[in-house]
Design a protein around this motif. Structure first.
Motif, PDB file in Angstrom:
ATOM      1  N   ALA A  11       7.855   6.652   6.285  1.00 28.92           N
ATOM      2  CA  ALA A  11       6.740   7.343   5.629  1.00 28.92           C
ATOM      3  C   ALA A  11       5.413   6.692   5.979  1.00 28.92           C
ATOM      4  O   ALA A  11       4.412   7.376   6.194  1.00 28.92           O
ATOM      5  N   ARG A  12       5.402   5.370   6.088  1.00 26.51           N
ATOM      6  CA  ARG A  12       4.175   4.673   6.495  1.00 26.51           C
ATOM      7  C   ARG A  12       3.804   5.018   7.923  1.00 26.51           C
ATOM      8  O   ARG A  12       2.632   5.237   8.237  1.00 26.51           O
ATOM      9  N   LEU A  13       4.796   5.052   8.788  1.00 29.83           N
ATOM     10  CA  LEU A  13       4.520   5.400  10.189  1.00 29.83           C
ATOM     11  C   LEU A  13       4.055   6.845  10.324  1.00 29.83           C
ATOM     12  O   LEU A  13       3.160   7.141  11.114  1.00 29.83           O
ATOM     13  N   VAL A  14       4.649   7.732   9.552  1.00 30.40           N
ATOM     14  CA  VAL A  14       4.241   9.134   9.585  1.00 30.40           C
ATOM     15  C   VAL A  14       2.799   9.275   9.126  1.00 30.40           C
ATOM     16  O   VAL A  14       2.019  10.048   9.695  1.00 30.40           O
ATOM     17  N   SER A  15       2.411   8.499   8.145  1.00 33.01           N
ATOM     18  CA  SER A  15       1.061   8.641   7.600  1.00 33.01           C
ATOM     19  C   SER A  15      -0.009   8.172   8.575  1.00 33.01           C
ATOM     20  O   SER A  15      -1.123   8.684   8.558  1.00 33.01           O
ATOM     21  N   ILE A  16       0.305   7.224   9.455  1.00 30.64           N
ATOM     22  CA  ILE A  16      -0.716   6.751  10.391  1.00 30.64           C
ATOM     23  C   ILE A  16      -0.640   7.448  11.743  1.00 30.64           C
ATOM     24  O   ILE A  16      -1.492   7.230  12.593  1.00 30.64           O
ATOM     25  N   THR A  17       0.348   8.305  11.940  1.00 31.61           N
ATOM     26  CA  THR A  17       0.520   8.950  13.239  1.00 31.61           C
ATOM     27  C   THR A  17      -0.664   9.828  13.613  1.00 31.61           C
ATOM     28  O   THR A  17      -1.133   9.795  14.746  1.00 31.61           O
ATOM     29  N   ALA A  18      -1.168  10.597  12.679  1.00 26.76           N
ATOM     30  CA  ALA A  18      -2.237  11.551  12.992  1.00 26.76           C
ATOM     31  C   ALA A  18      -3.518  10.855  13.420  1.00 26.76           C
ATOM     32  O   ALA A  18      -4.234  11.352  14.282  1.00 26.76           O
ATOM     33  N   GLY A  19      -3.819   9.711  12.834  1.00 26.31           N
ATOM     34  CA  GLY A  19      -5.086   9.072  13.136  1.00 26.31           C
ATOM     35  C   GLY A  19      -4.975   7.793  13.920  1.00 26.31           C
ATOM     36  O   GLY A  19      -5.881   6.962  13.882  1.00 26.31           O
ATOM     37  N   ALA A  20      -3.894   7.599  14.632  1.00 27.22           N
ATOM     38  CA  ALA A  20      -3.671   6.330  15.320  1.00 27.22           C
ATOM     39  C   ALA A  20      -4.773   6.011  16.320  1.00 27.22           C
ATOM     40  O   ALA A  20      -5.150   4.849  16.477  1.00 27.22           O
ATOM     41  N   ALA A  21      -5.322   6.991  16.985  1.00 21.90           N
ATOM     42  CA  ALA A  21      -6.359   6.742  17.992  1.00 21.90           C
ATOM     43  C   ALA A  21      -7.725   6.502  17.365  1.00 21.90           C
ATOM     44  O   ALA A  21      -8.614   5.981  18.030  1.00 21.90           O
ATOM     45  N   TYR A  22      -7.889   6.868  16.114  1.00 24.70           N
ATOM     46  CA  TYR A  22      -9.206   6.822  15.480  1.00 24.70           C
ATOM     47  C   TYR A  22      -9.331   5.781  14.379  1.00 24.70           C
ATOM     48  O   TYR A  22     -10.384   5.668  13.767  1.00 24.70           O
ATOM     49  N   LEU A  62      -7.292  -2.482  10.328  1.00 29.16           N
ATOM     50  CA  LEU A  62      -7.340  -2.618   8.872  1.00 29.16           C
ATOM     51  C   LEU A  62      -7.191  -1.262   8.182  1.00 29.16           C
ATOM     52  O   LEU A  62      -6.495  -1.140   7.171  1.00 29.16           O
ATOM     53  N   ALA A  63      -7.818  -0.242   8.740  1.00 29.32           N
ATOM     54  CA  ALA A  63      -7.698   1.099   8.174  1.00 29.32           C
ATOM     55  C   ALA A  63      -6.272   1.617   8.326  1.00 29.32           C
ATOM     56  O   ALA A  63      -5.763   2.305   7.431  1.00 29.32           O
ATOM     57  N   ALA A  64      -5.608   1.304   9.434  1.00 24.43           N
ATOM     58  CA  ALA A  64      -4.220   1.731   9.623  1.00 24.43           C
ATOM     59  C   ALA A  64      -3.313   1.084   8.584  1.00 24.43           C
ATOM     60  O   ALA A  64      -2.390   1.726   8.076  1.00 24.43           O
ATOM     61  N   ILE A  65      -3.596  -0.166   8.248  1.00 24.28           N
ATOM     62  CA  ILE A  65      -2.816  -0.832   7.210  1.00 24.28           C
ATOM     63  C   ILE A  65      -3.043  -0.144   5.863  1.00 24.28           C
ATOM     64  O   ILE A  65      -2.095   0.089   5.100  1.00 24.28           O
ATOM     65  N   ALA A  66      -4.290   0.202   5.570  1.00 23.62           N
ATOM     66  CA  ALA A  66      -4.606   0.869   4.301  1.00 23.62           C
ATOM     67  C   ALA A  66      -3.941   2.244   4.215  1.00 23.62           C
ATOM     68  O   ALA A  66      -3.373   2.609   3.180  1.00 23.62           O
ATOM     69  N   VAL A  67      -3.997   3.009   5.298  1.00 28.08           N
ATOM     70  CA  VAL A  67      -3.375   4.337   5.309  1.00 28.08           C
ATOM     71  C   VAL A  67      -1.859   4.210   5.201  1.00 28.08           C
ATOM     72  O   VAL A  67      -1.210   4.965   4.467  1.00 28.08           O
ATOM     73  N   GLY A  68      -1.279   3.254   5.904  1.00 27.84           N
ATOM     74  CA  GLY A  68       0.161   3.035   5.809  1.00 27.84           C
ATOM     75  C   GLY A  68       0.595   2.598   4.426  1.00 27.84           C
ATOM     76  O   GLY A  68       1.638   3.028   3.924  1.00 27.84           O
ATOM     77  N   PHE A  69      -0.212   1.758   3.792  1.00 25.38           N
ATOM     78  CA  PHE A  69       0.108   1.313   2.436  1.00 25.38           C
ATOM     79  C   PHE A  69       0.091   2.487   1.462  1.00 25.38           C
ATOM     80  O   PHE A  69       1.000   2.632   0.640  1.00 25.38           O
ATOM     81  N   THR A  70      -0.940   3.323   1.554  1.00 25.63           N
ATOM     82  CA  THR A  70      -0.994   4.483   0.663  1.00 25.63           C
ATOM     83  C   THR A  70       0.154   5.445   0.955  1.00 25.63           C
ATOM     84  O   THR A  70       0.660   6.095   0.040  1.00 25.63           O
ATOM     85  N   GLY A  71       0.570   5.534   2.220  1.00 26.72           N
ATOM     86  CA  GLY A  71       1.719   6.373   2.556  1.00 26.72           C
ATOM     87  C   GLY A  71       2.995   5.871   1.916  1.00 26.72           C
ATOM     88  O   GLY A  71       3.802   6.657   1.399  1.00 26.72           O
ATOM     89  N   GLY A  72       3.190   4.556   1.932  1.00 23.02           N
ATOM     90  CA  GLY A  72       4.376   3.982   1.303  1.00 23.02           C
ATOM     91  C   GLY A  72       4.369   4.146  -0.208  1.00 23.02           C
ATOM     92  O   GLY A  72       5.400   4.454  -0.812  1.00 23.02           O
ATOM     93  N   VAL A  73       3.216   3.955  -0.814  1.00 20.13           N
ATOM     94  CA  VAL A  73       3.103   4.113  -2.268  1.00 20.13           C
ATOM     95  C   VAL A  73       3.336   5.566  -2.658  1.00 20.13           C
ATOM     96  O   VAL A  73       4.057   5.861  -3.618  1.00 20.13           O
ATOM     97  N   PHE A  74       2.733   6.489  -1.898  1.00 20.90           N
ATOM     98  CA  PHE A  74       2.933   7.908  -2.188  1.00 20.90           C
ATOM     99  C   PHE A  74       4.406   8.283  -2.056  1.00 20.90           C
ATOM    100  O   PHE A  74       4.940   9.024  -2.884  1.00 20.90           O
ATOM    101  N   TYR A  75       5.060   7.765  -1.023  1.00 16.24           N
ATOM    102  CA  TYR A  75       6.479   8.067  -0.836  1.00 16.24           C
ATOM    103  C   TYR A  75       7.298   7.567  -2.024  1.00 16.24           C
ATOM    104  O   TYR A  75       8.149   8.280  -2.553  1.00 16.24           O
ATOM    105  N   LEU A  76       7.027   6.350  -2.463  1.00 15.80           N
ATOM    106  CA  LEU A  76       7.773   5.781  -3.580  1.00 15.80           C
ATOM    107  C   LEU A  76       7.584   6.597  -4.852  1.00 15.80           C
ATOM    108  O   LEU A  76       8.549   6.921  -5.549  1.00 15.80           O
ATOM    109  N   LEU A  77       6.350   6.959  -5.140  1.00 17.61           N
ATOM    110  CA  LEU A  77       6.078   7.752  -6.339  1.00 17.61           C
ATOM    111  C   LEU A  77       6.687   9.146  -6.245  1.00 17.61           C
ATOM    112  O   LEU A  77       7.227   9.670  -7.229  1.00 17.61           O
ATOM    113  N   ALA A  78       6.611   9.751  -5.080  1.00 11.98           N
ATOM    114  CA  ALA A  78       7.146  11.103  -4.924  1.00 11.98           C
ATOM    115  C   ALA A  78       8.671  11.123  -5.019  1.00 11.98           C
ATOM    116  O   ALA A  78       9.246  12.043  -5.622  1.00 11.98           O
ATOM    117  N   VAL A  79       9.333  10.130  -4.463  1.00 12.51           N
ATOM    118  CA  VAL A  79      10.793  10.079  -4.552  1.00 12.51           C
ATOM    119  C   VAL A  79      11.225   9.877  -5.998  1.00 12.51           C
ATOM    120  O   VAL A  79      12.178  10.511  -6.466  1.00 12.51           O
TER     121      VAL A  79
END
Length: 85
Positions: free
Chosen positions: A19-30, A34-51
């Motif tokens: 889920a973290r990797l999926v969340s940073i895939t769209a913006g990997a070039a941009y 540090l921003a990739a870590i933040a986006v990945g972290f929010t992706g992991g948190v969102f995944y945990l809450l949604a599950v």
């Protein structure tokens, strides 16, 4: 899951990493590193809450595939917040 005093499952760890990797895939070039870590972290948190929410609603595993679609969509929206010019 550790805050609920349940064991950490390998499948949950792997799915959270994906889920973290999926969340940073769209913006990997941009994204900066540090921003990739933040986006990945929010992706992991969102995944945990949604599950946990889907478990409480007693929905089937097939419905969990939509989590990755939503996480990809939200990750692509975070490009506007974290992108470098």
């Amino acid at each position: 899951m550790y805050f609920r005093k349940q064991p950490v499952l390998l499948s949950a760890t792997v799915n959270g990493s994906i889920a973290r990797l999926v969340s940073i895939t769209a913006g990997a070039a941009y994204l900066s590193p540090l921003a990739a870590i933040a986006v990945g972290f929010t992706g992991g948190v969102f995944y945990l809450l949604a599950v946990n929410l889907l478990d409480r609603l007693q929905l089937d595993d097939v419905d969990r595939q939509s989590l990755f679609r939503v996480r990809y969509w939200l990750g692509s929206r975070q490009i506007a917040l974290w992108s470098i010019s």
